[in-house]
Design an enzyme around this catalytic site. Structure first.
Site, PDB file in Angstrom:
ATOM      1  N   LYS A 227       0.854  -1.189   0.000  1.00  0.00           N
ATOM      2  CA  LYS A 227       0.000   0.000   0.000  1.00  0.00           C
ATOM      3  C   LYS A 227       0.890   1.238   0.000  1.00  0.00           C
ATOM      4  O   LYS A 227       1.691   1.438   0.905  1.00  0.00           O
ATOM      5  CB  LYS A 227      -0.941   0.045   1.213  1.00  0.00           C
ATOM      6  CG  LYS A 227      -2.015   1.104   0.972  1.00  0.00           C
ATOM      7  CD  LYS A 227      -2.705   1.624   2.210  1.00  0.00           C
ATOM      8  CE  LYS A 227      -1.946   2.680   2.955  1.00  0.00           C
ATOM      9  NZ  LYS A 227      -1.800   3.983   2.264  1.00  0.00           N
ATOM     10  N   GLY A 280       6.589   4.581   8.993  1.00  0.00           N
ATOM     11  CA  GLY A 280       5.751   5.758   9.205  1.00  0.00           C
ATOM     12  C   GLY A 280       5.875   6.244  10.635  1.00  0.00           C
ATOM     13  O   GLY A 280       6.921   6.069  11.278  1.00  0.00           O
ATOM     14  N   SER A 281       4.801   6.811  11.149  1.00  0.00           N
ATOM     15  CA  SER A 281       4.859   7.424  12.477  1.00  0.00           C
ATOM     16  C   SER A 281       4.784   6.364  13.575  1.00  0.00           C
ATOM     17  O   SER A 281       4.237   5.278  13.381  1.00  0.00           O
ATOM     18  CB  SER A 281       3.700   8.408  12.638  1.00  0.00           C
ATOM     19  OG  SER A 281       2.473   7.709  12.571  1.00  0.00           O
ATOM     20  N   GLU A 303       9.587   0.622  11.001  1.00  0.00           N
ATOM     21  CA  GLU A 303      10.578   1.713  10.942  1.00  0.00           C
ATOM     22  C   GLU A 303       9.819   2.977  11.288  1.00  0.00           C
ATOM     23  O   GLU A 303       9.004   3.448  10.491  1.00  0.00           O
ATOM     24  CB  GLU A 303      11.139   1.868   9.527  1.00  0.00           C
ATOM     25  CG  GLU A 303      11.883   0.676   8.999  1.00  0.00           C
ATOM     26  CD  GLU A 303      13.276   0.567   9.555  1.00  0.00           C
ATOM     27  OE1 GLU A 303      13.726   1.492  10.271  1.00  0.00           O
ATOM     28  OE2 GLU A 303      13.917  -0.451   9.271  1.00  0.00           O
ATOM     29  N   CYS A 337      13.183  10.303   8.710  1.00  0.00           N
ATOM     30  CA  CYS A 337      12.964   9.713  10.033  1.00  0.00           C
ATOM     31  C   CYS A 337      14.215   9.831  10.886  1.00  0.00           C
ATOM     32  O   CYS A 337      14.135   9.955  12.092  1.00  0.00           O
ATOM     33  CB  CYS A 337      12.542   8.257   9.893  1.00  0.00           C
ATOM     34  SG  CYS A 337      13.569   7.325   8.767  1.00  0.00           S
ATOM     35  N   GLU A 434       9.115  14.850  16.993  1.00  0.00           N
ATOM     36  CA  GLU A 434       9.578  14.831  15.606  1.00  0.00           C
ATOM     37  C   GLU A 434       8.879  15.952  14.838  1.00  0.00           C
ATOM     38  O   GLU A 434       7.659  15.939  14.681  1.00  0.00           O
ATOM     39  CB  GLU A 434       9.220  13.463  15.008  1.00  0.00           C
ATOM     40  CG  GLU A 434       9.790  13.239  13.649  1.00  0.00           C
ATOM     41  CD  GLU A 434       9.618  11.794  13.184  1.00  0.00           C
ATOM     42  OE1 GLU A 434       8.483  11.286  13.234  1.00  0.00           O
ATOM     43  OE2 GLU A 434      10.615  11.190  12.765  1.00  0.00           O
TER      44      GLU A 434
HETATM   45  P1  NAI Z   1       1.501   7.706   9.012  1.00  0.00           P
HETATM   46  O1  NAI Z   1       2.368   6.841   9.837  1.00  0.00           O
HETATM   47  O2  NAI Z   1       0.083   7.863   9.477  1.00  0.00           O
HETATM   48  O3  NAI Z   1       1.471   7.151   7.496  1.00  0.00           O
HETATM   49  C1  NAI Z   1       2.410   6.277   6.940  1.00  0.00           C
HETATM   50  C2  NAI Z   1       1.706   5.179   6.156  1.00  0.00           C
HETATM   51  O4  NAI Z   1       0.836   4.470   7.036  1.00  0.00           O
HETATM   52  C3  NAI Z   1       0.817   5.674   5.015  1.00  0.00           C
HETATM   53  O5  NAI Z   1       0.875   4.764   3.951  1.00  0.00           O
HETATM   54  C4  NAI Z   1      -0.563   5.659   5.650  1.00  0.00           C
HETATM   55  O6  NAI Z   1      -1.595   5.545   4.702  1.00  0.00           O
HETATM   56  C5  NAI Z   1      -0.470   4.425   6.521  1.00  0.00           C
HETATM   57  N1  NAI Z   1      -1.429   4.405   7.640  1.00  0.00           N
HETATM   58  C6  NAI Z   1      -1.914   5.445   8.349  1.00  0.00           C
HETATM   59  N2  NAI Z   1      -2.799   5.025   9.279  1.00  0.00           N
HETATM   60  C7  NAI Z   1      -2.884   3.675   9.165  1.00  0.00           C
HETATM   61  C8  NAI Z   1      -3.631   2.664   9.825  1.00  0.00           C
HETATM   62  N3  NAI Z   1      -4.493   2.955  10.803  1.00  0.00           N
HETATM   63  N4  NAI Z   1      -3.468   1.386   9.432  1.00  0.00           N
HETATM   64  C9  NAI Z   1      -2.606   1.076   8.466  1.00  0.00           C
HETATM   65  N5  NAI Z   1      -1.880   1.987   7.776  1.00  0.00           N
HETATM   66  C10 NAI Z   1      -2.012   3.273   8.124  1.00  0.00           C
HETATM   67  O7  NAI Z   1       2.207   9.105   8.878  1.00  0.00           O
HETATM   68  P2  NAI Z   1       1.685  10.535   8.311  1.00  0.00           P
HETATM   69  O8  NAI Z   1       0.326  10.860   8.857  1.00  0.00           O
HETATM   70  O9  NAI Z   1       1.837  10.548   6.857  1.00  0.00           O
HETATM   71  O10 NAI Z   1       2.757  11.502   8.983  1.00  0.00           O
HETATM   72  C11 NAI Z   1       2.669  11.815  10.361  1.00  0.00           C
HETATM   73  C12 NAI Z   1       4.036  11.883  10.977  1.00  0.00           C
HETATM   74  O11 NAI Z   1       4.670  10.619  10.896  1.00  0.00           O
HETATM   75  C13 NAI Z   1       5.018  12.825  10.302  1.00  0.00           C
HETATM   76  O12 NAI Z   1       4.855  14.137  10.726  1.00  0.00           O
HETATM   77  C14 NAI Z   1       6.321  12.251  10.730  1.00  0.00           C
HETATM   78  O13 NAI Z   1       6.641  12.726  12.005  1.00  0.00           O
HETATM   79  C15 NAI Z   1       6.065  10.760  10.799  1.00  0.00           C
HETATM   80  N6  NAI Z   1       6.527  10.025   9.611  1.00  0.00           N
HETATM   81  C16 NAI Z   1       7.649   9.243   9.728  1.00  0.00           C
HETATM   82  C17 NAI Z   1       8.136   8.589   8.625  1.00  0.00           C
HETATM   83  C18 NAI Z   1       9.362   7.740   8.707  1.00  0.00           C
HETATM   84  O14 NAI Z   1      10.092   7.663   7.744  1.00  0.00           O
HETATM   85  N7  NAI Z   1       9.598   7.045   9.804  1.00  0.00           N
HETATM   86  C19 NAI Z   1       7.515   8.725   7.306  1.00  0.00           C
HETATM   87  C20 NAI Z   1       6.306   9.513   7.298  1.00  0.00           C
HETATM   88  C21 NAI Z   1       5.865  10.143   8.426  1.00  0.00           C
END
Ligand code: NAI
Ligand code: MG
Length: 536
Positions: A227, A280-281, A303, A337, A434
């Site tokens: 996804k 992601g987060s 991660e 990240c 972050e």
């Molecule tokens: P997120 O963690 O919500 O999204 C990342 C991925 O997870 C996307 O594909 C999203 O569609 C999916 N996702 C979201 N909610 C989900 C759920 N309930 N079940 C399964 N998949 C789900 O991150 P978001 O909202 O884009 O960014 C928020 C914060 O996360 C950022 O401000 C940053 O601090 C952090 N982040 C960290 C990353 C990293 O590389 N570790 C990458 C992106 C964001």
């Protein structure tokens, strides 16, 4: 050769600062064309991206299809907030279709049954196709994400190809062991593919996150449902299409664009998914673990976030330290990240360091990421843009000194001025959470014990930078810091072979390198009695 080039691009080895990718003021003609943020009056009209969007559907069982509901969602251009394209919106039913296809491809298809050498050759052909389509992939990535085109074209897409060749190299070298046992038994271990891998990737490095997850899964003979992030769906569909062009059997990779709470959650909860990988987060990581636990207890690798210390020691060459710390934070619009987002500077070099850090931020080339020489494009979307500006306000309110920046850049899209805070206290939000944006947070320290304690006083443990000329200091810090990566006098070196992952709430497991293979393998012990063996 390619790896060396990529790592030197990323590590900013000072003998070969790549121009114009990361150069500042080294090329006078270039400097005249681009706006430093402090002098630019307005962002010019956006440059027309040199690519067409050809793929906007879901990719299930090797075919492009609409979502079951027929719904689409817009993906936006962060330079303007305008719609680039409407993309199929996958949901539960589409995840079910994709998992069925992946299941069938694993249980009945040729992929896990072909020789590892044949699998390796498909990955190698994929790498060739990535190189052939380098510029289109890079342009899609820049358009959808806002990152400088030169960085996408010269670093990310070449790294995607490099990672695929790295994993192609592993495919035919994965095997078990013969294990000596106490009794008269022949014991062997089989390293088997785990089955259907669910993979959920973020928007900050869409193609690299695709590579880190897809590469080891395919090398080990698994099938995949991936996804993409809702902010950046375009490059994953394109890359997966190239994988099929390279000869991947039907159903081996399925790509679903859609939202987290719907498609993402359906994938994490699916009973027929054998393993889940997520980037992601930290908050979403916790949800993913719960969904996995509540469904079929699939193993999960995570991660997650970070608040990585970048420690400038008293003996550091301050010019170089300031440049590296700047790169460690501002690279990719600060959306990394492992960004070096707590810059700890020894009191002896603090004042000098601040002047340099400020000058570097003021001199950063911000603007249309398609323009040559641009170092910083817009943030990914309005949500992140607002969140970052909120953190900046909280920094001002808590009494930190705003040295430069602090506001949006221009009046269109999601650009933010490179921002530097000094006199930051450890308990300030900007020192704890972050920010994921171009906001450098500088803290002063007096001695090593203190900086070790303060560095480790975080719920995160992803990475650390250490800048020193003293090998003993480097060794002390390396062992004391509770983080998954330590970069000494460099930062963000991301070769395919280097494992990456976090301690504490920065995640579970490691990606890249040899360590990533175990995420995608089951180990089966096979025991056979030995009759009259000549030896045990
Ligand atoms: P997120 O963690 O919500 O999204 C990342 C991925 O997870 C996307 O594909 C999203 O569609 C999916 N996702 C979201 N909610 C989900 C759920 N309930 N079940 C399964 N998949 C789900 O991150 P978001 O909202 O884009 O960014 C928020 C914060 O996360 C950022 O401000 C940053 O601090 C952090 N982040 C960290 C990353 C990293 O590389 N570790 C990458 C992106 C964001
Ligand atoms: Mg987008």
């Amino acid at each position: 050769m390619a790896a060396r080039r990529i790592s030197s691009l990323l590590s900013r080895s000072f003998s070969s600062l790549p121009a114009p990718l990361f150069s500042r003021g080294t090329n006078p003609t270039l400097v005249r064309q681009i706006s430093r943020y402090s002098t630019a009056v307005e962002v010019e009209e956006p440059i027309s991206p040199p690519v067409k969007v050809n793929y906007t559907q879901l990719l299930i069982d090797g075919k492009f299809v609409d979502s079951a509901s027929g719904k689409t969602f817009p993906t936006l251009d962060p330079r303007t907030g305008d719609v680039i394209a409407h993309v199929a919106e996958g949901d539960v039913e589409d995840i079910n279709r994709a998992v069925s296809a992946a299941r069938k491809a694993f249980d009945e298809g040729p992929w896990p049954r072909m020789t590892a050498y044949e699998r390796s050759n498909i990955l190698l052909r994929f790498a060739d196709l990535i190189e052939k389509h380098n510029d289109e992939l890079a342009a899609l990535e820049t358009w959808d994400n806002g990152k400088p085109y030169e960085q996408a074209a010269k670093i990310e897409v070449p790294m995607l190809a490099r990672l695929m060749r790295y994993y192609a190299g592993w495919a035919d070298k994965i095997h078990g062991l013969i294990v000596p046992a106490d009794g008269p038994h022949h014991v062997q271990t089989l390293h088997e593919p785990i089955g259907v891998a669910g993979q959920i990737i973020p928007w900050n490095f869409p193609l690299l996150m695709f590579a880190w997850k897809v590469g080891p899964a395919l090398a080990c003979g698994n099938t995949i449902v991936l996804k993409s992030a809702e902010q950046t769906p375009l490059s994953a569909i394109y890359a997966a299409k190239l994988l099929y062009e390279a000869g991947l059997p039907e159903g081996v990779i399925n790509v679903i664009s859609g939202f987290g709470a719907t498609a993402g959650a359906a994938l994490a909860s699916h009973m027929e998914v054998d393993k889940l990988a997520f980037t992601g987060s930290t908050d979403t990581g916790k949800i993913i673990l719960q969904l996995a636990a509540k469904s079929n207890l699939k193993p999960v690798t995570l991660e997650l976030g970070g608040k990585s210390p970048f420690i400038v020691c008293e003996d550091a060459d301050v010019d170089k330290a300031a440049e590296m710390a700047h790169f460690a934070l501002f690279f990719n619009q600060g959306q990394c990240c492992c960004a070096g987002s707590r810059t700890f500077v020894h009191e002896k070099v603090y004042d000098e360091f601040i002047e340099k850090a400020k000058a570097l931020a003021k001199n950063r080339a911000v603007g249309d990421p398609f323009k040559s020489g641009i170092e910083q494009g817009p943030q990914i979307d309005k949500k992140q843009f607002d969140k970052i500006l909120g953190y900046i306000r909280s920094g001002i309110e808590c009494g930190a000194t705003l040295e430069t920046g602090g506001e949006r850049f221009g009046d269109k899209g999601y650009y933010i001025q490179p921002t530097v805070f000094t006199n930051v206290k450890d308990d300030a939000l900007i020192a704890k959470e972050e920010i994921f944006g171009p906001v450098q947070t500088i803290l002063k320290y007096k001695n090593l014990d203190e900086v070790i304690q303060r560095s480790n006083a975080s719920r995160y443990g992803l990475a650390a930078g250490v800048f020193t000329q003293n090998i003993d200091t480097a060794n002390t810090l390396t062992r004391a810091l509770r983080v998954g990566s330590v970069f000494i006098n460099c930062f963000d070196v991301f070769d395919a072979a280097i494992p990456f992952g976090g301690y504490k709430m920065s995640g579970q497991g490691r990606e890249k390198g040899i360590y990533s293979l175990s995420n995608y393998l089951q180990v089966k012990a096979v025991v056979t009695p030995l009759k009259n063996p000549a030896w045990l």
